[in-house]
Design a protein around this motif. Structure first.
Motif: not given
Length: 142
Positions: A93-122
């Motif tokens: 509950e409260g998670k956003e669907k990004l892909f078929k099997t990936v649902y994220v909360n705001e903290a997870e989404k922010a972590a993924i965004s920060e990883l990409m900003k730091r040059g990690v290909h996600v």
């Protein structure tokens, strides 16, 4: 799990998560999933940050994370990650669907965004044989 480890030609596996590092039952389940393909260790984020820089360079280490938050903590601690595959984050509950099997909360989404900003290909891919999808297409960096 063994298909992924073979895909990356890994010969050693570290599961990085503070909770799992303290949970023998979860460790047993994950060890069975790896099916004796290679040695596996279960470390906290702090222990991984301490040990990984001094690892034997002949080891091709696969890192398995329970959450992108753990991956970000390693990167913030100075570990270089070139790529991160996220194949599954459970729906809740409260998670956003990004892909078929990936649902994220705001903290997870922010972590993924920060990883990409730091040059990690996600990327998203459930199986090594599938085509990947780039998280940059569904998470816009600020």
């Amino acid at each position: 799990a063994t298909n992924w480890l073979k895909n990356y030609a890994a010969n050693f596996c570290i599961v990085v998560n503070d909770r799992v590092a303290q949970d023998p039952m979860e460790q047993n389940l994950l060890s069975m999933a790896i099916a004796n393909a290679m040695p596996v260790r279960f470390f906290t984020v702090e222990k991984t940050l301490e040990l990984l820089p001094g690892a034997d360079p002949r080891r091709k280490i696969a890192l398995i994370f329970e959450s992108p938050l753990d991956a970000l903590k390693l990167v913030e601690g100075g570990i270089v990650l070139n790529e991160l595959n996220i194949g599954n984050i459970h729906m809740a509950e409260g998670k956003e669907k990004l892909f078929k099997t990936v649902y994220v909360n705001e903290a997870e989404k922010a972590a993924i965004s920060e990883l990409m900003k730091r040059g990690v290909h996600v990327e998203y891919r459930m199986l090594p044989s599938e085509n990947s999808a780039d998280f940059a297409a569904v998470i816009k960096e600020d």
